[in-house]
Design an enzyme around this catalytic site. Structure first.
Site, PDB file in Angstrom:
ATOM      1  N   ASP A 122       0.830  -1.203   0.000  1.00 22.13           N
ATOM      2  CA  ASP A 122       0.000   0.000   0.000  1.00 22.13           C
ATOM      3  C   ASP A 122       0.863   1.251   0.000  1.00 22.13           C
ATOM      4  OD1 ASP A 122      -2.429   1.301  -0.061  1.00 22.13           O
ATOM      5  OD2 ASP A 122      -2.682   1.318   2.115  1.00 22.13           O
ATOM      6  N   ASN A 157     -10.909  -2.520  -5.588  1.00 20.67           N
ATOM      7  CA  ASN A 157     -10.136  -1.481  -6.284  1.00 20.67           C
ATOM      8  C   ASN A 157     -10.740  -1.080  -7.637  1.00 20.67           C
ATOM      9  OD1 ASN A 157      -6.940  -2.630  -4.970  1.00 20.67           O
ATOM     10  ND2 ASN A 157      -8.184  -0.925  -4.253  1.00 20.67           N
TER      11      ASN A 157
HETATM   12  C1  IPE Z   1      -5.438  -2.635  -0.103  1.00 14.99           C
HETATM   13  O1  IPE Z   1      -5.124  -1.297  -0.285  1.00 14.99           O
HETATM   14  C2  IPE Z   1      -5.406  -3.347  -1.402  1.00 14.99           C
HETATM   15  C3  IPE Z   1      -4.094  -3.458  -2.021  1.00 14.99           C
HETATM   16  C4  IPE Z   1      -2.954  -3.048  -1.530  1.00 14.99           C
HETATM   17  C5  IPE Z   1      -4.077  -4.120  -3.291  1.00 14.99           C
HETATM   18  P1  IPE Z   1      -6.255  -0.188  -0.484  1.00 14.99           P
HETATM   19  O2  IPE Z   1      -5.552   1.107  -0.641  1.00 14.99           O
HETATM   20  O3  IPE Z   1      -7.185  -0.593  -1.573  1.00 14.99           O
HETATM   21  O4  IPE Z   1      -7.044  -0.274   0.911  1.00 14.99           O
HETATM   22  P2  IPE Z   1      -7.962   0.783   1.653  1.00 14.99           P
HETATM   23  O5  IPE Z   1      -8.949   1.299   0.653  1.00 14.99           O
HETATM   24  O6  IPE Z   1      -7.057   1.870   2.153  1.00 14.99           O
HETATM   25  O7  IPE Z   1      -8.579   0.009   2.776  1.00 14.99           O
HETATM   26  C1  IPE Z   2      -1.577   0.218  -3.335  1.00 11.34           C
HETATM   27  O1  IPE Z   2      -1.352   1.573  -3.358  1.00 11.34           O
HETATM   28  C2  IPE Z   2      -1.784  -0.379  -4.702  1.00 11.34           C
HETATM   29  C3  IPE Z   2      -3.194  -0.663  -5.021  1.00 11.34           C
HETATM   30  C4  IPE Z   2      -4.186  -0.682  -4.177  1.00 11.34           C
HETATM   31  C5  IPE Z   2      -3.480  -0.952  -6.407  1.00 11.34           C
HETATM   32  P1  IPE Z   2      -2.556   2.611  -3.381  1.00 11.34           P
HETATM   33  O2  IPE Z   2      -2.933   2.851  -4.803  1.00 11.34           O
HETATM   34  O3  IPE Z   2      -3.664   2.188  -2.516  1.00 11.34           O
HETATM   35  O4  IPE Z   2      -1.833   3.897  -2.811  1.00 11.34           O
HETATM   36  P2  IPE Z   2      -2.423   4.875  -1.720  1.00 11.34           P
HETATM   37  O5  IPE Z   2      -2.816   4.041  -0.546  1.00 11.34           O
HETATM   38  O6  IPE Z   2      -3.586   5.577  -2.351  1.00 11.34           O
HETATM   39  O7  IPE Z   2      -1.284   5.787  -1.428  1.00 11.34           O
HETATM   40 MG    MG Z   3      -4.144   2.461  -0.522  1.00  8.01          MG
END
Ligand code: IPE
Ligand code: IPE
Ligand code: MG
Length: 220
Positions: free
Chosen positions: A14, A62
């Site tokens: 993340d 996502n």
């Molecule tokens: C969790 O991260 C999913 C992945 C890293 C693929 P998210 O960024 O989607 O999670 P939330 O929305 O902060 O819970």
């Molecule tokens: C994790 O990084 C990757 C995916 C969930 C695809 P994020 O895209 O959630 O990055 P932040 O949390 O918004 O910084």
């Molecule tokens: Mg995230």
């Protein structure tokens, strides 16, 4: 004395978007750097003696993100996996994908399947990439309406229990990752964003893991 190394490490990758934003870059740049870092860190994990690394790359939730971000996340990996296919063979990784596949493009499906086939015979280290994966979706698919604990484990896409879960990016939640498999995992939440996560961070996590006392409900 041989130090205990977790057999199965899971990482919620993340913080890609925030990492990029901090640098005045588009979120997609964070995803790109995050993807490069995945291969880098898988190599490090293997060298440290970890046997299975399961990473959360794209959740079933996502898809709610803006179209341009979803498009990037679904198309860029085709190119990256194509570039990495031969290197993955050389690195002797077994690569497996878990999650739904029915919402992927045929190009993405093709490259995923070819990587799985090309690396299927590799032993010693397995990289499991959770893409369009949801813990609830996995459990629903495995059992539908019937829930028989005896064949539960074997029906899951990832049958292995997690020993250590690391989540980068500072959030302290599971976000629908390996719900069943995390039952007795040691949890570590680190503030560093995924694209900046390096060998020393993984080493620190393993060091902290060694100090944890796992009891599994017992008293020993
Ligand atoms: C969790 O991260 C999913 C992945 C890293 C693929 P998210 O960024 O989607 O999670 P939330 O929305 O902060 O819970
Ligand atoms: C994790 O990084 C990757 C995916 C969930 C695809 P994020 O895209 O959630 O990055 P932040 O949390 O918004 O910084
Ligand atoms: Mg995230």
């Amino acid at each position: 004395m041989k130090e205990p190394i977790p057999n199965h490490v899971a990482i919620i990758l993340d913080g890609n978007g925030r990492w990029a934003k901090k640098r005045g870059q588009p979120r997609s740049y964070g995803h790109y750097q995050g993807a490069l870092n995945l291969f880098r860190m898988a190599k490090e994990a293997k060298a440290m003696g970890i046997k299975v690394l399961t990473v959360f790359a794209f959740s079933t939730e996502n898809w709610k993100r803006p179209d341009d971000e979803v498009d990037y996340l679904m198309t860029k990996p085709v190119e990256l996996f194509e570039q990495y296919r031969d290197r993955l063979s050389e690195l002797d990784f077994k690569v497996r994908f878990i999650g739904r596949r029915d919402r992927f493009s045929s190009a993405l499906l093709e490259v995923i399947e070819s990587i799985e086939t090309a690396t299927a015979s590799h032993q010693g280290f397995e990289l499991v990439i959770a893409a369009d994966y949801g813990g609830r979706d996995e459990i629903e698919r495995a059992f539908g309406h019937r829930l028989d604990k005896n064949d539960m484990q074997g029906s899951l896409m990832q049958p292995l229990d997690v020993d250590l879960l690391i989540r980068t990016g500072g959030e302290q939640r599971i976000s629908n990752f390996l719900l069943w498999q995390l039952a007795y995992a040691e949890l570590m939440f680190v503030s560093v964003y995924w694209p900046a996560f390096r060998k020393r961070h993984l080493k620190n996590a393993l060091k902290a893991y060694r100090k944890r006392h796992r009891r599994f409900g017992g008293l020993t």
